[in-house]
Scaffold this motif. Sequence first.
Motif, PDB file in Angstrom:
ATOM      1  N   ILE A  89     -23.673  57.510   7.860  1.00 11.04           N
ATOM      2  CA  ILE A  89     -24.467  56.885   8.668  1.00 11.04           C
ATOM      3  C   ILE A  89     -23.852  55.313   9.228  1.00 11.04           C
ATOM      4  CG2 ILE A  89     -26.952  55.903   9.043  1.00 11.04           C
ATOM      5  CD1 ILE A  89     -27.735  58.532   7.260  1.00 11.04           C
ATOM      6  N   THR A  90     -24.070  54.669  10.146  1.00 15.89           N
ATOM      7  CA  THR A  90     -23.603  53.340  10.281  1.00 15.89           C
ATOM      8  C   THR A  90     -24.427  52.000  10.761  1.00 15.89           C
ATOM      9  OG1 THR A  90     -23.486  53.618  12.748  1.00 15.89           O
ATOM     10  CG2 THR A  90     -21.318  54.728  12.020  1.00 15.89           C
ATOM     11  N   VAL A  91     -23.563  51.032  10.340  1.00 13.12           N
ATOM     12  CA  VAL A  91     -24.714  50.059  10.209  1.00 13.12           C
ATOM     13  C   VAL A  91     -25.699  49.754  11.240  1.00 13.12           C
ATOM     14  CG1 VAL A  91     -25.331  47.593  10.413  1.00 13.12           C
ATOM     15  CG2 VAL A  91     -23.683  48.552   9.025  1.00 13.12           C
ATOM     16  N   ALA A  92     -25.239  50.936  13.095  1.00 14.06           N
ATOM     17  CA  ALA A  92     -26.116  50.598  14.140  1.00 14.06           C
ATOM     18  C   ALA A  92     -26.706  51.380  14.191  1.00 14.06           C
ATOM     19  CB  ALA A  92     -24.447  51.093  15.098  1.00 14.06           C
ATOM     20  N   ASP A  93     -26.441  52.737  13.186  1.00 14.02           N
ATOM     21  CA  ASP A  93     -27.616  54.401  13.015  1.00 14.02           C
ATOM     22  C   ASP A  93     -28.872  53.298  12.290  1.00 14.02           C
ATOM     23  OD1 ASP A  93     -25.813  55.673  13.995  1.00 14.02           O
ATOM     24  OD2 ASP A  93     -25.326  56.218  12.335  1.00 14.02           O
ATOM     25  N   ALA A  94     -28.319  52.638  11.253  1.00  7.64           N
ATOM     26  CA  ALA A  94     -29.249  51.904  10.321  1.00  7.64           C
ATOM     27  C   ALA A  94     -30.600  51.430  11.346  1.00  7.64           C
ATOM     28  CB  ALA A  94     -29.032  50.874   9.008  1.00  7.64           C
ATOM     29  N   GLN A  95     -29.576  50.826  12.597  1.00  3.66           N
ATOM     30  CA  GLN A  95     -30.571  49.368  13.581  1.00  3.66           C
ATOM     31  C   GLN A  95     -31.396  50.922  13.971  1.00  3.66           C
ATOM     32  OE1 GLN A  95     -31.254  46.711  13.599  1.00  3.66           O
ATOM     33  NE2 GLN A  95     -29.812  46.376  11.925  1.00  3.66           N
ATOM     34  N   ARG A 100     -37.061  52.071  15.298  1.00  3.91           N
ATOM     35  CA  ARG A 100     -37.886  53.030  15.357  1.00  3.91           C
ATOM     36  C   ARG A 100     -39.158  52.947  13.990  1.00  3.91           C
ATOM     37  NH1 ARG A 100     -36.417  57.663  19.336  1.00  3.91           N
ATOM     38  NH2 ARG A 100     -38.550  57.751  19.049  1.00  3.91           N
ATOM     39  N   ALA A 101     -38.757  52.798  12.960  1.00  3.86           N
ATOM     40  CA  ALA A 101     -39.382  52.954  12.449  1.00  3.86           C
ATOM     41  C   ALA A 101     -41.121  51.847  12.657  1.00  3.86           C
ATOM     42  CB  ALA A 101     -38.834  52.044  10.813  1.00  3.86           C
ATOM     43  N   GLN A 102     -40.459  50.826  13.382  1.00  3.05           N
ATOM     44  CA  GLN A 102     -41.861  49.975  14.107  1.00  3.05           C
ATOM     45  C   GLN A 102     -42.997  50.694  15.066  1.00  3.05           C
ATOM     46  OE1 GLN A 102     -41.690  47.299  12.219  1.00  3.05           O
ATOM     47  NE2 GLN A 102     -40.328  47.250  11.404  1.00  3.05           N
ATOM     48  N   ARG A 103     -41.903  51.429  15.361  1.00  6.38           N
ATOM     49  CA  ARG A 103     -42.807  51.614  17.437  1.00  6.38           C
ATOM     50  C   ARG A 103     -44.044  52.314  16.644  1.00  6.38           C
ATOM     51  NH1 ARG A 103     -41.542  57.581  19.175  1.00  6.38           N
ATOM     52  NH2 ARG A 103     -42.897  57.780  17.293  1.00  6.38           N
ATOM     53  N   VAL A 118     -28.977  61.228   4.557  1.00  9.97           N
ATOM     54  CA  VAL A 118     -28.882  59.658   4.169  1.00  9.97           C
ATOM     55  C   VAL A 118     -27.627  59.974   2.658  1.00  9.97           C
ATOM     56  CG1 VAL A 118     -29.970  58.131   2.070  1.00  9.97           C
ATOM     57  CG2 VAL A 118     -31.221  59.723   4.448  1.00  9.97           C
ATOM     58  N   HIS A 119     -26.808  60.969   1.895  1.00  9.23           N
ATOM     59  CA  HIS A 119     -25.802  60.838   1.084  1.00  9.23           C
ATOM     60  C   HIS A 119     -24.672  60.091   1.975  1.00  9.23           C
ATOM     61  CE1 HIS A 119     -25.542  64.680   2.967  1.00  9.23           C
ATOM     62  NE2 HIS A 119     -24.557  65.095   2.584  1.00  9.23           N
ATOM     63  N   LEU A 120     -24.770  59.975   3.611  1.00  3.82           N
ATOM     64  CA  LEU A 120     -23.801  59.182   4.035  1.00  3.82           C
ATOM     65  C   LEU A 120     -23.742  58.146   4.735  1.00  3.82           C
ATOM     66  CD1 LEU A 120     -22.795  63.126   6.141  1.00  3.82           C
ATOM     67  CD2 LEU A 120     -21.925  62.007   4.165  1.00  3.82           C
ATOM     68  N   ALA A 121     -24.959  57.673   3.960  1.00  2.00           N
ATOM     69  CA  ALA A 121     -25.134  56.415   3.895  1.00  2.00           C
ATOM     70  C   ALA A 121     -24.603  55.464   2.979  1.00  2.00           C
ATOM     71  CB  ALA A 121     -26.609  55.674   3.909  1.00  2.00           C
ATOM     72  N   ARG A 122     -23.384  54.085   3.478  1.00  2.00           N
ATOM     73  CA  ARG A 122     -23.072  53.261   2.366  1.00  2.00           C
ATOM     74  C   ARG A 122     -23.249  51.961   2.994  1.00  2.00           C
ATOM     75  NH1 ARG A 122     -18.774  53.182  -1.850  1.00  2.00           N
ATOM     76  NH2 ARG A 122     -19.037  55.638  -2.028  1.00  2.00           N
ATOM     77  N   ALA A 127     -29.016  47.677   5.453  1.00  2.00           N
ATOM     78  CA  ALA A 127     -29.620  47.271   6.373  1.00  2.00           C
ATOM     79  C   ALA A 127     -31.272  48.369   6.689  1.00  2.00           C
ATOM     80  CB  ALA A 127     -29.286  47.410   7.557  1.00  2.00           C
ATOM     81  N   LEU A 128     -30.976  49.369   5.386  1.00  2.00           N
ATOM     82  CA  LEU A 128     -31.911  50.536   5.470  1.00  2.00           C
ATOM     83  C   LEU A 128     -33.025  50.130   4.396  1.00  2.00           C
ATOM     84  CD1 LEU A 128     -29.951  54.194   5.198  1.00  2.00           C
ATOM     85  CD2 LEU A 128     -31.982  53.212   7.384  1.00  2.00           C
ATOM     86  N   LEU A 129     -32.435  49.661   3.630  1.00  2.00           N
ATOM     87  CA  LEU A 129     -33.587  48.902   2.261  1.00  2.00           C
ATOM     88  C   LEU A 129     -34.363  49.085   2.818  1.00  2.00           C
ATOM     89  CD1 LEU A 129     -33.214  49.636  -0.329  1.00  2.00           C
ATOM     90  CD2 LEU A 129     -32.120  47.654  -1.232  1.00  2.00           C
ATOM     91  N   LYS A 130     -34.037  47.672   3.639  1.00  2.00           N
ATOM     92  CA  LYS A 130     -35.491  46.979   3.458  1.00  2.00           C
ATOM     93  C   LYS A 130     -36.387  47.500   4.226  1.00  2.00           C
ATOM     94  CE  LYS A 130     -37.610  42.309   5.187  1.00  2.00           C
ATOM     95  NZ  LYS A 130     -38.528  42.462   4.005  1.00  2.00           N
TER      96      LYS A 130
END
Length: 366
Positions: A89-95, A100-103, A118-122, A127-130
């Motif tokens: 899960i890249t930073v771009a994926d997180a973006q 999408r979360a704001q929609r 999500v185990h593949l987010a590093r 970026a995801l946390l907030k």
Amino acid sequence: MSEPPVPELFEEVVGQPRVVAQLTTAARRPVHAYLLHGPSGSGKRAAARGLAAALLCPDGGCGACNACRRALAGTHPDLVVVERTGPSITVADAQTIVTRAQRRPLEASRQVLMVADVHLARDSVPALLKTVEEPPPSTVFVLLADDLPPHLATIVSRCVQVPFDAVPTGAVVAWLVEHGVDPEHADSVARASGGSLDRARLLVSDAGFVGRQERWRSVPTRLDGSGAAAAVVSSELLAAADEALAPLRQQHAAELEALSDQAEIMGSKSIPGRRQVEEGHKREERRWRTDDLRFGLATLAEVYRDRLVDTIEADQGAHSSGSAAEGRRAVRQVEAIHEASAALSRNPNESLLMDALMVELSGMVD
Ligand SMILES: [Zn+2]
């Protein structure tokens, strides 16, 4: 608090009563984020769709309305599934996830954002946390992870955790029999599934499965103490593991075809992100092959264990020192197989590993 969701929403979550009870309760008073974690094939996606149905249904998960049915089928517009576009899960994926979360939800009073692997987010964890910590009130996160590596700790602490176990063998058997599989075949498939319903589904239609199992069972009788026999057996077992990939490859080909049809409908000549999809398939094939070898080794260990039991029983009849030596040999054989199986997870050269094991087992033949 709304009505509790009907049990039918979790029909496809097999052998996980604790999970179903937890999600049923959760659906009545949802929080902002859930983390469903456990081994692959344990039913996390099915459970996430069931939870989504409960959260998107105007009646709290009636199981019968249009919203429920579309959520369960994964086609409800307020159930958004985010898959990674590459090996992690890249930073771009997180973006994308943050956006999408704001929609705003399109139909229901809230939207469910399901994020796979999500185990593949590093690098993308900060970026995801907030957004996972504080999504807009109309967004509920359902995160899926095969395991919980340490770098995920901050995310884990912000979610309600829903732990999944491997599906118990008995539950896999019951599920297979319910779907028309002969009980005896269901039993061997379930044992080979390693608690993964996905794997059981594929094995049940795998014409070569029974033959592969027989091949492993016949190993002790085929090792005659010579290095030549050990080499032949080893290469045959590795070839069988390659054959085991056939049904998975068929499934992957069908997936690519469906994606290609979809791309065509959208007016695109090629599948977007095709390379990544193919890389994902390769990863899955490697894991599948290792799982198959590991199951084969477990089958082989069982054969030697049975011999050990026979030896002990014979020993109780006649006190011969020969049978004590035989017993010790069987113990060493089972140990050698377990060591080889454990070594498989360290990505070794498989053919060297199997050659060495067969030679070792040969040396222990009378
Ligand atoms: Zn409903």
